[in-house]
Design a protein around this motif. Structure first.
Motif, PDB file in Angstrom:
ATOM      1  N   PHE A 409       0.818  -1.213   0.000  1.00  0.00           N
ATOM      2  CA  PHE A 409       0.000   0.000   0.000  1.00  0.00           C
ATOM      3  C   PHE A 409       0.852   1.263   0.000  1.00  0.00           C
ATOM      4  CE2 PHE A 409      -3.521  -2.372   2.551  1.00  0.00           C
ATOM      5  CZ  PHE A 409      -3.725  -3.199   1.462  1.00  0.00           C
ATOM      6  N   GLY A 410       2.178   1.120  -0.039  1.00  0.00           N
ATOM      7  CA  GLY A 410       3.072   2.274   0.049  1.00  0.00           C
ATOM      8  C   GLY A 410       3.336   2.610   1.496  1.00  0.00           C
ATOM      9  N   THR A 411       2.297   2.965   2.229  1.00  0.00           N
ATOM     10  CA  THR A 411       2.341   3.171   3.675  1.00  0.00           C
ATOM     11  C   THR A 411       0.927   3.030   4.169  1.00  0.00           C
ATOM     12  OG1 THR A 411       3.092   4.672   5.421  1.00  0.00           O
ATOM     13  CG2 THR A 411       2.126   5.685   3.466  1.00  0.00           C
ATOM     14  N   GLU A 412       0.655   3.444   5.395  1.00  0.00           N
ATOM     15  CA  GLU A 412      -0.695   3.263   5.933  1.00  0.00           C
ATOM     16  C   GLU A 412      -1.027   4.374   6.907  1.00  0.00           C
ATOM     17  OE1 GLU A 412       0.189   0.492   9.815  1.00  0.00           O
ATOM     18  OE2 GLU A 412      -0.092  -0.517   7.891  1.00  0.00           O
ATOM     19  N   GLY A 427      -4.796   1.961   3.600  1.00  0.00           N
ATOM     20  CA  GLY A 427      -4.019   2.712   2.623  1.00  0.00           C
ATOM     21  C   GLY A 427      -4.926   3.621   1.825  1.00  0.00           C
ATOM     22  N   LEU A 428      -4.576   3.816   0.568  1.00  0.00           N
ATOM     23  CA  LEU A 428      -5.337   4.748  -0.274  1.00  0.00           C
ATOM     24  C   LEU A 428      -6.803   4.359  -0.409  1.00  0.00           C
ATOM     25  CD1 LEU A 428      -2.813   5.426  -3.180  1.00  0.00           C
ATOM     26  CD2 LEU A 428      -3.427   6.958  -1.304  1.00  0.00           C
ATOM     27  N   ASP A 429      -7.072   3.070  -0.656  1.00  0.00           N
ATOM     28  CA  ASP A 429      -8.453   2.644  -0.876  1.00  0.00           C
ATOM     29  C   ASP A 429      -9.329   2.877   0.344  1.00  0.00           C
ATOM     30  OD1 ASP A 429      -7.866   1.912  -3.436  1.00  0.00           O
ATOM     31  OD2 ASP A 429      -7.631  -0.227  -3.007  1.00  0.00           O
ATOM     32  N   GLY A 430      -8.712   2.881   1.537  1.00  0.00           N
ATOM     33  CA  GLY A 430      -9.484   3.130   2.745  1.00  0.00           C
ATOM     34  C   GLY A 430      -9.767   4.589   2.995  1.00  0.00           C
TER      35      GLY A 430
END
Length: 474
Positions: A409-412, A427-430
């Motif tokens: 996710f890259g980061t969180e 991540g982004l989707d969240g």
């Protein structure tokens, strides 16, 4: 008003006017969010690259601020007002930790834009199409404890996902977090994104004021202990995405492999004990008490792990381990140990007679973060993964894998232990929601009054449309 403690010296001197500043911060964040919505996604990517460059240029300055926080925290630890495990989370002077923070920014920059994705598309009538399109949530208020690199992690995800963010870290990281926030704002000043896209506040009073501003703030993300999450949930009308503490377990099934058991348990405990995805409880099937369990215990003890054992697991070690180990690092457990997040080289251990008993214990005592089973049985692995009510259920793998970076996710933002909207590493989707976009291409437009069951009424077609994006920009 200044931050300080009646129990000790004022180590974190920051002066703020809470009510006025909190409102202006929230208003500025909302305006920044609204102003950013028509910017091209490439501008967000550009800003992330600039943030990384600025962090690299000002590394020495940032690490100096971090050392200042560490020195103040060590005094707090010595006087019994702060835990040693929190100090470990505070430190970003470690080269690997610093580089990981920078890499997280670059990784997020290269991820696909989470906005504008179509999850549902339907033709309702000739010339009338409906699309469900992902979009940013709005303004995020993220409250976290200790770890200053979270400022960079969350800012990166917020910028990429199109959300403005207000950040509140623990007072222990105030110098590091404040400087990191300023570095980010300086980088944003070189782009079309408003500098107020990322802001930081410092005090509980400011947070209390912000939690009342539901007209400006769209989502609160508390990242910390269960008590922190509960206090936030009880103190606001704003939706809360809870990121609670990590009470993770590893279960050694009756079909566990010896080598896998040792590797998975040891890594889950010692890789980074202060992390929320570190194992805090080891559950051992009774059939392993005379075989695999002593080997696992020896491996843990060789790494200076203290074992808090129930009577069956303790009895199994009495005749197999040196008396010195039993006296120094093995102790009888008490019931509270199985509901404690140790965040140190301490592990609670118990024996159970069945897989069902292990699952019951986990669901009754865990924080629903991440739990792992070590087994060679496909059937038992399947039952465990379906029955354990946690955000992550692993088979023959360390609980330490529960991390946005490791998931790709890259980061969180953190680990969500809730069940709605986002779960596990966020991540982004969240950080996106969705909107419904409808477009009529009829010469007269479409009206609901023309549809129904009566004579001359239209009937909805509801035909699926294959689309990856809307045919016009929105």
């Amino acid at each position: 008003m200044k931050l300080g403690s009646a129990a000790g010296p004022n180590l974190y001197p920051i002066t703020m006017s809470y009510e006025r500043d909190s409102t202006s911060v929230a208003q500025a964040a909302k305006l920044a969010f609204e102003a950013s919505q028509l910017l091209d996604a490439t501008e967000r990517v550009k800003s992330l690259h600039l943030i990384r460059e600025e962090l690299e240029i000002r590394q020495s300055e940032i690490l100096t601020a971090n050392k200042r926080d560490l020195e103040a925290a060590e005094i707090e630890v010595a006087e019994g007002r702060l835990s040693a495990s929190l100090v470990k989370r505070l430190d970003i002077t470690n080269v690997e930790k610093w580089n990981s923070m920078l890499q997280g920014v670059s990784d997020v920059a290269t991820l696909p834009d989470p906005n504008g994705k179509i999850s549902y598309a339907s033709q309702l009538d000739d010339g009338l199409d409906l699309y469900r399109v992902s979009c940013p949530i709005g303004v995020l208020l993220v409250i976290f404890e200790a770890r200053p690199e979270v400022v960079v992690n969350i800012a990166s995800l917020a910028i990429k996902s199109g959300n403005a963010a207000i950040l509140k870290g623990g007072k222990e990281s105030i110098h590091t977090a404040t400087l990191l926030s300023q570095v980010i704002r300086d980088a944003l000043s070189k782009t079309s994104l408003p500098a107020d896209y990322i802001q930081i506040v410092h005090t509980r009073q400011e947070v209390a004021s912000l939690l009342a501003l539901d007209q400006y703030i769209d989502l609160v993300i508390p990242r910390g202990s269960n008590s922190l999450v509960r206090s936030i949930q009880n103190g606001t009308r704003i939706p809360v995405m809870g990121h609670a503490d990590g009470l993770c377990s590893v279960y050694l099934d009756s079909n566990a492999d010896h080598e896998k058991a040792v590797r998975v348990v040891v890594d889950s405990k010692i890789d980074y004990p202060a992390a929320c995805n570190s194992a805090e409880t080891l559950i051992v099937h009774t059939s392993l008490l005379d075989s695999i369990w002593p080997a696992v215990a020896s491996a843990l003890l060789s790494r200076s792990v203290t074992l808090l054992c129930d009577m069956p697991t303790l009895d199994a070690l009495r005749s197999r381990l040196p008396l010195s180990h039993l006296e120094s690092h093995v102790r009888p457990s008490i019931p509270q140990d199985y509901s404690t997040e140790h965040l140190s080289l301490t592990l609670s251990v118990l024996a159970v007679p069945s897989l069902g008993a292990a699952i019951h214990h986990i669901n009754s005592h865990s924080s629903h973060h991440t739990d792992s089973i070590v087994t060679e049985s496909e059937a038992n692995a399947s039952v465990f993964c379906r029955a354990v009510d946690s955000a992550g259920t692993f088979v023959n793998a360390s609980t330490r894998f529960a991390d946005g970076f490791r998931y790709g996710f890259g980061t969180e933002v953190g680990i969500s232990t809730g069940r709605i909207h986002a779960r596990g590493p966020v991540g982004l989707d969240g950080l996106v929601s969705y909107k419904y976009v409808m477009r009529s291409q009829d010469a007269k437009g479409h009206i609901v009054g023309e549809f129904g069951s009566g004579e001359g009424k239209k009937v909805f077609k509801h035909q699926k449309i294959d689309a990856s994006s809307v045919p016009f920009r929105c």
